[in-house]
Design a protein around this motif. Structure first.
Motif, PDB file in Angstrom:
ATOM      1  N   SER A 173       0.825  -1.217   0.000  1.00  0.00           N
ATOM      2  CA  SER A 173       0.000   0.000   0.000  1.00  0.00           C
ATOM      3  C   SER A 173       0.858   1.266   0.000  1.00  0.00           C
ATOM      4  O   SER A 173       0.552   2.231  -0.716  1.00  0.00           O
ATOM      5  N   SER A 174       1.932   1.280   0.793  1.00  0.00           N
ATOM      6  CA  SER A 174       2.764   2.493   0.852  1.00  0.00           C
ATOM      7  C   SER A 174       3.468   2.742  -0.479  1.00  0.00           C
ATOM      8  O   SER A 174       3.670   3.899  -0.882  1.00  0.00           O
ATOM      9  N   ARG A 176       2.269   1.963  -3.418  1.00  0.00           N
ATOM     10  CA  ARG A 176       1.249   2.517  -4.317  1.00  0.00           C
ATOM     11  C   ARG A 176       1.071   4.016  -4.052  1.00  0.00           C
ATOM     12  O   ARG A 176       0.929   4.813  -4.988  1.00  0.00           O
ATOM     13  N   GLU A 177       1.098   4.393  -2.776  1.00  0.00           N
ATOM     14  CA  GLU A 177       0.945   5.810  -2.423  1.00  0.00           C
ATOM     15  C   GLU A 177       2.101   6.648  -2.957  1.00  0.00           C
ATOM     16  O   GLU A 177       1.926   7.825  -3.287  1.00  0.00           O
ATOM     17  N   HIS A 178       3.297   6.046  -3.044  1.00  0.00           N
ATOM     18  CA  HIS A 178       4.460   6.773  -3.570  1.00  0.00           C
ATOM     19  C   HIS A 178       4.467   6.848  -5.093  1.00  0.00           C
ATOM     20  O   HIS A 178       5.361   7.462  -5.683  1.00  0.00           O
ATOM     21  N   GLU A 179       3.506   6.200  -5.732  1.00  0.00           N
ATOM     22  CA  GLU A 179       3.336   6.257  -7.185  1.00  0.00           C
ATOM     23  C   GLU A 179       4.606   5.842  -7.936  1.00  0.00           C
ATOM     24  O   GLU A 179       5.042   6.497  -8.881  1.00  0.00           O
TER      25      GLU A 179
END
Length: 278
Positions: A173-174, A176-179
């Motif tokens: 998840s983290s 994905r948040e950092h793109e």
């Protein structure tokens, strides 16, 4: 020397994904594989302990007459590469290929945004080996995540289903948040989870397998140093050695590598003679 096997080792069975990739690219080469399952996993251990264990296994491979060494373990690559090159490449003339630099090079070639993720064991993440490998490239940002339970589920034969999907969402998840647009699978177990990892990360994220990239480096090294085996030498001979339970290793090895694992020898303790095949 050219007829000698390629020596590959890992803390367990994960390195067999590297062996599989090597055999796919170099089907005429022989392999001697040692899985240090008696001391597995390396990931949670201190780097000094991993270094000692890894050097002991490599001494064993060199004593068996291999023509090159492949460190098919991210934790060991992070802990031991410099010492290994001093002892075996400088001291004995044996080329060494490991799993960190090949994957890092491929990730740089693949990324468009410069935002690269790395997943691996706690030891690999803590070592910052991939950060160091990529530090020389301007404009690259690294985001790392340890995924310790991925190894456990793979070795239990669970590579899909609700538990694995939940773990993947938790760990990734983290990232994905950092793109990120590129993700290095920094553990040789993780290619067996490529389906669920790709599903969670999405189609826009390129997965880089350290196993596949390492095999390409093995190929390049053999050609560059004129060490490829003569096809006229007959069929290749493969040996697989476990320092722990050879029956468990054989069952997992067939899942990771395939029918080439027809038997597994057991070494009761590193440094002692290899026991009879069973």
């Amino acid at each position: 020397m050219n007829d000698a096997p390629i020596g590959i080792f890992d803390s367990g069975v994960g390195g067999l994904t590297v062996a599989r990739a090597v055999l796919d690219l170099l089907p005429g080469e022989s392999i001697l594989y040692i899985g240090d399952t008696a001391n597995s996993p390396y990931g949670p251990k201190p780097l000094a302990t991993v270094r000692s264990l890894a050097m002991e296994v490599m001494d064993r491979l060199v004593d068996q007459g291999v023509k090159m060494l492949v460190i098919a373990c991210n934790s060991a690559s992070a802990a031991v590469l410099r010492d290994a090159r001093e002892r075996y490449t400088i001291g004995r003339g044996l080329p060494i290929v490991e799993v960190v630099l090949p994957a890092a090079r491929r990730a740089v070639a693949a990324t468009h945004s410069g935002r690269i993720g790395v997943i691996g064991t706690q030891a690999t993440v803590d070592s910052r080996a991939y950060n160091d490998a990529l530090a020389v490239v301007p404009g690259i940002e690294i985001f790392s995540q340890a995924c310790p339970e991925f190894v456990e589920v793979v070795e239990n034969g669970v590579t899909t289903g609700p538990k694995v999907l939940a773990l993947a969402h938790e760990y990734l998840s983290s990232l994905r948040e950092h793109e990120i647009d590129t993700l290095i699978l920094g553990c040789t177990h993780y290619p067996l989870l490529a389906g669920v990892i790709s599903y969670v990360m999405g189609d826009k994220v390129t997965l880089v397998s350290s196993a596949d990239e390492t095999a390409r480096d093995v190929y390049r090294t053999l050609i560059a140093q004129n060490l490829q085996r003569d096809p006229a030498a007959g069929p290749p001979r493969h040996r697989f050695v476990s320092t722990g339970d050879n029956e468990v290793f054989q069952r997992l090895a067939r899942r990771f590598l395939g029918p080439e694992v027809d038997q597994v020898e057991r070494e009761v303790r590193i440094g002692l003679p290899v026991g009879d095949a069973s």
